[in-house]
Design a protein around this motif. Structure first.
Motif: not given
Length: 420
Positions: A332, A335-336, A338-339, A390-391, A394, A397-398
């Motif tokens: 993750l 994939k993300h 900036n988080v 926020e994490w 993320v 949603n996976q």
């Protein structure tokens, strides 16, 4: 010292060779288990001492770690518990550990070596030859096993950053200086008239690093790779010989840096901010040669230990899950990018275990994620809660569905890592 705790038995054994997950060859059920055993052994021992004794123990451990890294050889004795724990918290800061051991001190061999988790678990008695080798290297005044009974014997010694002459103090005096309980000056050849204190020692540390251009906190890019072009402001800043008041080193350098920026312009602003932050975090009040205060780093790990000990670690399922979820955590992050990723406690155990193999961890993250994932355990609680929300979004949603943890763990091609 022997102990009977949650992790005093040998690690879980897989029914077949490749039954347990294995990430990067080092994030394994066995290593995660022995990492927890290492933490338990250290904090169990710490709890046998008073709070003041613990502080003194850590101050001496920090100095012993410095001596040990400069005398690290192969084959080397398994490090004593206090030195091993200092090495451990140093490894938990991948950027600063790399700067210190590879670029600044340097001790690249030590950076490349993993923390010997299994050997520390075995905790075997030293042979007479082992003790002889230790004494030959460290002398009679430095015991292999540091305890509350022997940590006041002998004399604190380390070369001065400026003149290289030895600074020598009785250990009880050094402990007071290291924890800010004493700021009186003591005689030293650098300043024969007035003497020095440990605010002066920290000031001389930044003087030395500014002179040789190896200022901690300015040597790596944001992705953890070595800079090709050094921080431009380092060459523009002159070492400050007198700081008044002594405990405001950062403000003294901030004034000089701001004055320089008036003439250098905005092209230097990033480098100026980086340098000032480095002075505040690596030098202010830190007389040790390391770019982080290892004593404070140990103190921060205390809460982590309490938290992970509150978990019911079920053999072997909990360790299998830790390795798998750490894999998903890294996927993750890829994939993300900036988080801000906030690991759960079980993921953090696997994360820490990976970092105990510094060279392997660095190469793996650079190859798979195209950056070294730094580890910051000093984030304010309010910021952690915000990042965590926020994490969690993320993560939720996976579609990270995998077979039962009773079976070998495999991943589809949609995930970027390979795990056995």
């Amino acid at each position: 010292m022997t102990y009977n705790g949650k992790f005093s038995e040998p690690a879980p054994v897989p029914p077949t060779y490749d039954f347990f997950p294995n990430l990067n060859g080092v994030v394994t059920v066995e290593n995660c288990y022995y990492y927890l055993a290492f933490l338990e052994r250290f904090w169990t021992f710490m709890d046998t001492m008073s709070l003041q004794e613990q502080r003194h123990y850590l101050a001496r451990a920090e100095v012993r770690y410095e001596k040990w890294i400069h005398n690290h050889f192969s084959p080397m004795l398994v490090p004593p518990l206090d030195i091993a724990f200092m090495w451990h918290v140093h490894k938990l800061s991948p950027f600063r550990c790399y700067e210190d051991l590879v670029l600044r001190l340097p001790c690249k061999k030590l950076f490349d070596d993993p923390l010997p988790l299994y050997d520390l678990f075995k905790n075997e008695d030293l042979t007479p030859n082992d003790l002889k080798r230790w004494k030959q290297t460290f002398g009679d005044d430095e015991p292999y096993c540091l305890t509350s009974q022997n940590m006041y014997s002998g004399t604190y010694q380390r070369p001065c950053y400026r003149c290289q002459q030895m600074i020598e103090l009785p250990w009880p005096n050094y402990y007071d200086y290291r924890f800010g309980a004493n700021h009186t000056r003591f005689p030293h050849s650098c300043v024969p008239d007035d003497g020095i204190n440990f605010w002066d020692v920290a000031r001389m540390k930044i003087e030395s690093d500014l002179t040789n251009g190896l200022v901690a906190g300015t040597l790596l890019n944001p992705d953890g790779t070595e800079k090709v072009t050094p921080n431009k402001m380092v060459a523009k800043v002159k070492p400050i010989q007198v700081i008044v008041p002594q405990n405001e080193m950062d403000r003294a350098y901030e004034r000089q840096i701001q004055e320089q920026l008036r003439f250098l312009g905005s092209d230097y602003e990033y480098d100026a901010n980086e340098l000032l932050y480095a002075i505040r975090t690596s030098y202010q009040g830190n007389p040790s040669p390391f770019s982080i205060d290892l004593i404070q780093a140990v103190a921060r790990q205390r809460k982590f230990y309490f938290d992970i000990m509150s978990i019911h670690w079920q053999r072997p399922i909990s360790y299998i899950a830790a390795v798998r979820r750490y894999h998903d955590h890294l996927a993750l992050i890829k994939k993300h990018p900036n988080v801000k990723a906030i690991p759960t406690l079980e993921i953090d155990v696997a994360f820490h275990t990976h970092m105990m193999h510094s060279r392997t961890y660095r190469n793996f993250t650079l190859t798979q994620l195209e950056k070294v994932i730094n580890h910051d355990d000093d984030i304010p609680e309010s910021s952690i809660k915000e990042h965590l929300r926020e994490w969690q979004t993320v993560w939720s949603n996976q579609n990270l569905r995998h077979p039962s943890i009773e079976h070998r763990y495999r991943f589809t091609v949609s995930l970027f890592l390979y795990i056995k």
